[in-house]
Design an enzyme around this catalytic site. Sequence first.
Site, mmCIF file in Angstrom:
data_model
loop_
_atom_site.group_PDB
_atom_site.id
_atom_site.type_symbol
_atom_site.label_atom_id
_atom_site.label_comp_id
_atom_site.label_asym_id
_atom_site.label_seq_id
_atom_site.Cartn_x
_atom_site.Cartn_y
_atom_site.Cartn_z
ATOM 1 N NE ARG A 175 -28.767 22.622 21.712
ATOM 2 C CZ ARG A 175 -29.515 23.370 22.541
ATOM 3 N NH1 ARG A 175 -30.818 23.172 22.612
ATOM 4 N NH2 ARG A 175 -28.949 24.303 23.299
ATOM 5 C CG HIS B 61 -34.461 26.024 19.180
ATOM 6 N ND1 HIS B 61 -33.191 25.598 18.880
ATOM 7 C CD2 HIS B 61 -34.519 26.067 20.527
ATOM 8 C CE1 HIS B 61 -32.510 25.415 20.017
ATOM 9 N NE2 HIS B 61 -33.300 25.689 21.028
HETATM 10 N N1 LIG Z 1 -35.562 23.286 22.682
HETATM 11 C C1 LIG Z 1 -35.339 24.221 23.587
HETATM 12 O O1 LIG Z 1 -35.897 25.335 23.524
HETATM 13 C C2 LIG Z 1 -34.415 23.935 24.729
HETATM 14 C C3 LIG Z 1 -33.615 22.817 24.720
HETATM 15 N N2 LIG Z 1 -32.839 22.533 25.801
HETATM 16 C C4 LIG Z 1 -32.029 21.313 25.784
HETATM 17 O O2 LIG Z 1 -32.348 20.544 26.929
HETATM 18 C C5 LIG Z 1 -31.148 19.946 27.419
HETATM 19 C C6 LIG Z 1 -31.313 19.531 28.857
HETATM 20 O O3 LIG Z 1 -31.334 20.664 29.700
HETATM 21 P P1 LIG Z 1 -31.183 20.439 31.294
HETATM 22 O O4 LIG Z 1 -32.253 19.514 31.789
HETATM 23 O O5 LIG Z 1 -31.049 21.789 31.905
HETATM 24 O O6 LIG Z 1 -29.785 19.678 31.358
HETATM 25 P P2 LIG Z 1 -29.140 18.894 32.588
HETATM 26 O O7 LIG Z 1 -27.677 18.978 32.368
HETATM 27 O O8 LIG Z 1 -29.739 19.365 33.868
HETATM 28 O O9 LIG Z 1 -29.629 17.370 32.385
HETATM 29 C C7 LIG Z 1 -29.031 16.543 31.415
HETATM 30 C C8 LIG Z 1 -29.489 15.117 31.685
HETATM 31 O O10 LIG Z 1 -29.005 14.283 30.626
HETATM 32 C C9 LIG Z 1 -28.324 13.173 31.210
HETATM 33 N N3 LIG Z 1 -27.244 12.743 30.328
HETATM 34 C C10 LIG Z 1 -26.232 13.500 29.836
HETATM 35 N N4 LIG Z 1 -25.409 12.734 29.087
HETATM 36 C C11 LIG Z 1 -25.925 11.468 29.123
HETATM 37 C C12 LIG Z 1 -25.530 10.208 28.570
HETATM 38 N N5 LIG Z 1 -24.448 10.115 27.801
HETATM 39 N N6 LIG Z 1 -26.290 9.130 28.824
HETATM 40 C C13 LIG Z 1 -27.392 9.221 29.601
HETATM 41 N N7 LIG Z 1 -27.838 10.379 30.161
HETATM 42 C C14 LIG Z 1 -27.093 11.479 29.918
HETATM 43 C C15 LIG Z 1 -27.774 13.657 32.537
HETATM 44 O O11 LIG Z 1 -27.518 12.542 33.370
HETATM 45 P P3 LIG Z 1 -27.027 12.717 34.900
HETATM 46 O O12 LIG Z 1 -28.212 13.283 35.646
HETATM 47 O O13 LIG Z 1 -26.709 11.341 35.355
HETATM 48 O O14 LIG Z 1 -25.851 13.648 34.861
HETATM 49 C C16 LIG Z 1 -28.943 14.548 33.005
HETATM 50 O O15 LIG Z 1 -29.921 13.756 33.627
HETATM 51 C C17 LIG Z 1 -30.114 21.041 27.171
HETATM 52 O O16 LIG Z 1 -28.803 20.507 27.131
HETATM 53 C C18 LIG Z 1 -30.544 21.580 25.813
HETATM 54 O O17 LIG Z 1 -29.919 20.834 24.784
HETATM 55 C C19 LIG Z 1 -32.819 23.334 26.930
HETATM 56 C C20 LIG Z 1 -33.590 24.468 26.964
HETATM 57 C C21 LIG Z 1 -34.405 24.872 25.839
HETATM 58 O O1 LIG Z 2 -31.302 27.099 26.408
HETATM 59 C C1 LIG Z 2 -31.117 26.314 25.450
HETATM 60 O O2 LIG Z 2 -30.294 25.381 25.423
HETATM 61 C C2 LIG Z 2 -31.952 26.516 24.280
HETATM 62 O O3 LIG Z 2 -32.015 25.703 23.397
HETATM 63 C C3 LIG Z 2 -32.753 27.767 24.245
HETATM 64 O O4 LIG Z 2 -33.115 28.048 22.971
#
Ligand SMILES: NC(=O)C1=CN([C@@H]2O[C@H](COP(=O)(O)OP(=O)(O)OC[C@H]3O[C@@H](n4cnc5c(N)ncnc54)[C@H](OP(=O)(O)O)[C@@H]3O)[C@@H](O)[C@H]2O)C=CC1
Ligand SMILES: O=C(O)C(=O)CO
Length: 313
Positions: A228, A276
């Site tokens: 983000r 994005h």
């Molecule tokens: N640009 C784009 O097109 C897209 C962007 N995204 C972004 O990718 C992000 C990740 O997706 P996804 O992998 O499914 O999410 P997950 O919820 O599966 O993974 C999030 C990870 O971040 C870690 N985390 C969360 N908060 C903290 C913190 N305060 N300190 C350290 N680590 C932290 C979690 O730790 P723990 O494992 O210990 O819980 C976990 O490992 C989404 O939230 C979204 O913002 C997603 C899809 C598309």
């Molecule tokens: O799935 C999400 O969080 C995305 O950012 C897709 O655009």
Amino acid sequence: MDIIFYHPTFDNAYWLTHLQQHLPEARVRVWQPGDNQPADYALVWHPPVEMLAGRQSLKAVFALGAGVDAILSRLKTHPDLLPQGVPLYRLEDTGMARQMQEYAVSQVLHWFRRFDDYQAQKQQAQWQPLDEYQPDQFTIGILGAGVLGSKVAESLRAWGFPVCCWSRSRKAWPEVQSFAGQHELDAFLHGTRVLINLLPNTPETENIINRALLDKLADGAYLLNLARGVHVVEQDLLDALNEGTLKAAMLDVFRQEPLPQESDLWRHPRVAITPHVAAVTRPLEAIRYIAETINALERGEATRGQVDLARGY
Ligand SMILES: NC(=O)C1=CN([C@@H]2O[C@H](COP(=O)(O)OP(=O)(O)OC[C@H]3O[C@@H](n4cnc5c(N)ncnc54)[C@H](OP(=O)(O)O)[C@@H]3O)[C@@H](O)[C@H]2O)C=CC1
Ligand SMILES: O=C(O)C(=O)CO
């Protein structure tokens, strides 16, 4: 069973047709302002407050993406946005992990093979082979070791890069060094050459990629932001690029989207930009996952993808 659907840009007809195919017993409708008719499930992306307000009878709300910040970040000002006690689900992978792997591997290899430097030489019609980087000089540090981060780590390990990850809890992945918690962030950053951001947007992670963090990366570091825009302090990023702390950045997400024309990021020679699109929702995979989850909920069985509202992701 009644399902309401709202997405500002998706093809409503496509979604309704395929949702009906996967859930034949359901009555699926596009939610319109003023629709207060009962519903059992809501499928939403950036929902208007009135859509869900007062719908305590909902069995679940499904966010049509991986990140749920568009809902959770508004709860403070619009507590009715998500009815109290109704579980919120998000999309886990559903075709997004492969897209993130494509994006991350292609960009890391672009930098590793110095194609950015060769592009710069081309501007000067300069024919000059450059010293090759070695994999052990190119440690990848992944902020966020979740569903998407784990797959990106896997694909970059397959190319022989040293990979480490940072998350709240410890991971035990083969050949990936796991750092956990705030107290291990500096150790994670030290030696990281390519920082890849795949964190969720939460109060704890907002503005995490600032000058202090960037200064802790290895010399000649790169930033790949796939999560983000609010994670990055954009002026700090520009300063780090202009002062040589950071060699280059590729950004898919921004604090304001579309990125305003006046942003200096558009014109910076060492910043690459995509609008994005790193990993878009794959409708059929999302619909399959949602149908499976609804059927599991109807049968009282275990599900995956439920959001922990307290931790924010
Ligand atoms: N640009 C784009 O097109 C897209 C962007 N995204 C972004 O990718 C992000 C990740 O997706 P996804 O992998 O499914 O999410 P997950 O919820 O599966 O993974 C999030 C990870 O971040 C870690 N985390 C969360 N908060 C903290 C913190 N305060 N300190 C350290 N680590 C932290 C979690 O730790 P723990 O494992 O210990 O819980 C976990 O490992 C989404 O939230 C979204 O913002 C997603 C899809 C598309
Ligand atoms: O799935 C999400 O969080 C995305 O950012 C897709 O655009």
